[in-house]
Motif scaffolding. Sequence first.
Motif, mmCIF file in Angstrom:
data_model
loop_
_atom_site.group_PDB
_atom_site.id
_atom_site.type_symbol
_atom_site.label_atom_id
_atom_site.label_comp_id
_atom_site.label_asym_id
_atom_site.label_seq_id
_atom_site.Cartn_x
_atom_site.Cartn_y
_atom_site.Cartn_z
ATOM 1 N N TRP A 13 37.970 31.878 -32.877
ATOM 2 C CA TRP A 13 36.789 32.747 -32.980
ATOM 3 C C TRP A 13 36.082 32.646 -34.325
ATOM 4 C CZ3 TRP A 13 33.765 35.212 -29.701
ATOM 5 C CH2 TRP A 13 32.899 36.214 -30.175
ATOM 6 N N GLN A 14 36.874 32.574 -35.411
ATOM 7 C CA GLN A 14 36.290 32.573 -36.760
ATOM 8 C C GLN A 14 35.498 31.299 -37.072
ATOM 9 O OE1 GLN A 14 36.570 35.891 -37.148
ATOM 10 N NE2 GLN A 14 36.746 35.475 -39.319
ATOM 11 N N LYS A 15 35.671 30.269 -36.252
ATOM 12 C CA LYS A 15 34.941 29.010 -36.478
ATOM 13 C C LYS A 15 33.544 29.051 -35.848
ATOM 14 C CE LYS A 15 38.541 26.279 -37.881
ATOM 15 N NZ LYS A 15 39.335 27.273 -38.533
ATOM 16 N N LEU A 16 33.348 29.936 -34.867
ATOM 17 C CA LEU A 16 32.120 29.881 -34.061
ATOM 18 C C LEU A 16 30.849 30.125 -34.881
ATOM 19 C CD1 LEU A 16 33.246 31.661 -30.770
ATOM 20 C CD2 LEU A 16 32.969 29.219 -31.176
ATOM 21 N N ALA A 17 30.863 31.174 -35.723
ATOM 22 C CA ALA A 17 29.645 31.517 -36.481
ATOM 23 C C ALA A 17 29.231 30.403 -37.451
ATOM 24 C CB ALA A 17 29.837 32.846 -37.208
ATOM 25 N N MET A 55 30.394 20.748 -28.092
ATOM 26 C CA MET A 55 31.314 20.511 -26.978
ATOM 27 C C MET A 55 32.726 20.241 -27.491
ATOM 28 S SD MET A 55 31.433 17.404 -24.227
ATOM 29 C CE MET A 55 32.180 16.357 -25.452
ATOM 30 N N ASN A 56 32.833 19.463 -28.568
ATOM 31 C CA ASN A 56 34.142 19.128 -29.132
ATOM 32 C C ASN A 56 34.880 20.376 -29.602
ATOM 33 O OD1 ASN A 56 36.175 17.275 -30.182
ATOM 34 N ND2 ASN A 56 35.406 17.843 -32.194
ATOM 35 N N ILE A 57 34.173 21.258 -30.316
ATOM 36 C CA ILE A 57 34.853 22.455 -30.852
ATOM 37 C C ILE A 57 35.230 23.411 -29.726
ATOM 38 C CG2 ILE A 57 32.847 23.939 -31.376
ATOM 39 C CD1 ILE A 57 35.715 23.354 -33.809
ATOM 40 N N LEU A 58 34.398 23.501 -28.676
ATOM 41 C CA LEU A 58 34.719 24.393 -27.555
ATOM 42 C C LEU A 58 35.928 23.884 -26.772
ATOM 43 C CD1 LEU A 58 31.159 25.330 -26.215
ATOM 44 C CD2 LEU A 58 32.714 26.756 -27.556
ATOM 45 N N ILE A 59 36.019 22.564 -26.604
ATOM 46 C CA ILE A 59 37.196 22.006 -25.913
ATOM 47 C C ILE A 59 38.446 22.204 -26.768
ATOM 48 C CG2 ILE A 59 38.269 19.829 -25.176
ATOM 49 C CD1 ILE A 59 35.584 19.023 -24.030
ATOM 50 N N TYR A 60 38.295 22.061 -28.092
ATOM 51 C CA TYR A 60 39.449 22.300 -28.979
ATOM 52 C C TYR A 60 39.941 23.746 -28.861
ATOM 53 C CZ TYR A 60 42.313 22.890 -33.091
ATOM 54 O OH TYR A 60 43.363 23.191 -33.916
ATOM 55 N N ILE A 61 39.000 24.691 -28.812
ATOM 56 C CA ILE A 61 39.369 26.103 -28.648
ATOM 57 C C ILE A 61 40.098 26.321 -27.326
ATOM 58 C CG2 ILE A 61 38.382 28.416 -28.249
ATOM 59 C CD1 ILE A 61 36.261 27.691 -30.393
ATOM 60 N N ASN A 118 40.439 18.347 -36.364
ATOM 61 C CA ASN A 118 39.416 18.476 -35.320
ATOM 62 C C ASN A 118 38.046 18.817 -35.908
ATOM 63 O OD1 ASN A 118 37.940 20.340 -33.127
ATOM 64 N ND2 ASN A 118 39.156 18.762 -32.129
ATOM 65 N N LEU A 119 38.047 19.654 -36.967
ATOM 66 C CA LEU A 119 36.780 19.969 -37.643
ATOM 67 C C LEU A 119 36.159 18.709 -38.252
ATOM 68 C CD1 LEU A 119 37.552 23.370 -39.398
ATOM 69 C CD2 LEU A 119 35.825 22.965 -37.647
ATOM 70 N N GLY A 120 37.024 17.767 -38.637
ATOM 71 C CA GLY A 120 36.525 16.486 -39.155
ATOM 72 C C GLY A 120 35.720 15.739 -38.097
ATOM 73 N N TRP A 121 36.266 15.664 -36.875
ATOM 74 C CA TRP A 121 35.537 15.023 -35.771
ATOM 75 C C TRP A 121 34.224 15.756 -35.507
ATOM 76 C CZ3 TRP A 121 36.710 10.714 -32.726
ATOM 77 C CH2 TRP A 121 37.962 10.120 -32.965
ATOM 78 N N THR A 122 34.294 17.094 -35.500
ATOM 79 C CA THR A 122 33.093 17.903 -35.224
ATOM 80 C C THR A 122 32.022 17.670 -36.286
ATOM 81 O OG1 THR A 122 34.543 19.579 -34.253
ATOM 82 C CG2 THR A 122 32.309 20.266 -34.764
#
Length: 339
Positions: A128-132, A198-204, A181-185
């Motif tokens: 959740w904290q990554k979304l904003a 899409m990448n971050i949502l699939i990771y979540i 994963n944040l690196g890929w994003t």
Amino acid sequence: ITIITLSITMGTIMTMSSSNWLMAWIGLELNMLAILPVISKPKTTRASEATTKYFLTQAIASAMMLLASTTNAWQTGNWDILELKNKFSTTIMTLSLLMKMGAAPIHFWLPEVLQGTTLQTALLMTTWQKLAPITLMYMISKNIQPTILVSLGVLSMIIGGLGGVNQTQLRKTMAYSSINNLGWTTMIMAFSPNMAIMNILIYITMTTPIFFMMTSTSMKTLQNMSTTWTTSMTTTFSIALLMLSTSGLPPFTGFMPKMLILNELITQKLTMLATLAIMTSLISLLFYLRITYLIMMLTSPMTTPSLTKWRAQNQKSQLMTMMTPTALFIAHLIPAIPS
């Protein structure tokens, strides 16, 4: 608890839906102040230390964000998020958002904070904290210099891979997995912002059931993990498969965003960058495979008395039951995704 939950939710939604830097900043501050008591809930010195580290890091990132938005407003007379034209402001803003997410080069706080708090809070921090911050970066992605995003993205991938290799604490391993994963994003944000989201949502989607299972079995170290087969075979196999999915192995869900990102890089004639991305994903694959090997291939000693605690509570979560198949088996939808 209701007020804290509402503040965390409202802070993120306020930031994601605002078009003005001041409102976005207020939303992030509200979110940060609400999550501090959640991190410090366990009454231990480790939790207090984690709370302090989180507060200081986020406060510095917020100050950098204010500096960037104020400088931009001073130069252009505009507080609109989409109108971040000043190069200095854009660079400072990018660094502050990466700092808030816990990506390299200012990632040091994330493993320590996750290790100092509970598994539920760790889940909140890595999802959740990554979304904003990701949403804000998505909104300004057209103005950020691609060199900055690619450099910091590759750095995050390398650090996330190397940092997780030597860990025995699962929360720290998941923190480095998040950095990787944040690196890929971040890297693909320069070329295809939609793919980054899409990448971050699939990771979540993949991380959430892992944390749910770790919580239900009180699993905190690799030693705990090696004895889960005594209490729940299903959880054991599910976690092993989810780890392989997160690593990006086909035919699991985690393979889908990685393949699409590599395809996009090759389409943009960035073959060397795609090769580097594959090499760094092999490093992170090492620690995912290590965990899977420990769960699936090795059994605990049966003849000697074991000090490992028994975990017999039977907690079934409907959300976990629904998310696990999604986190494992939607990679075959790749042909349906428009390029």
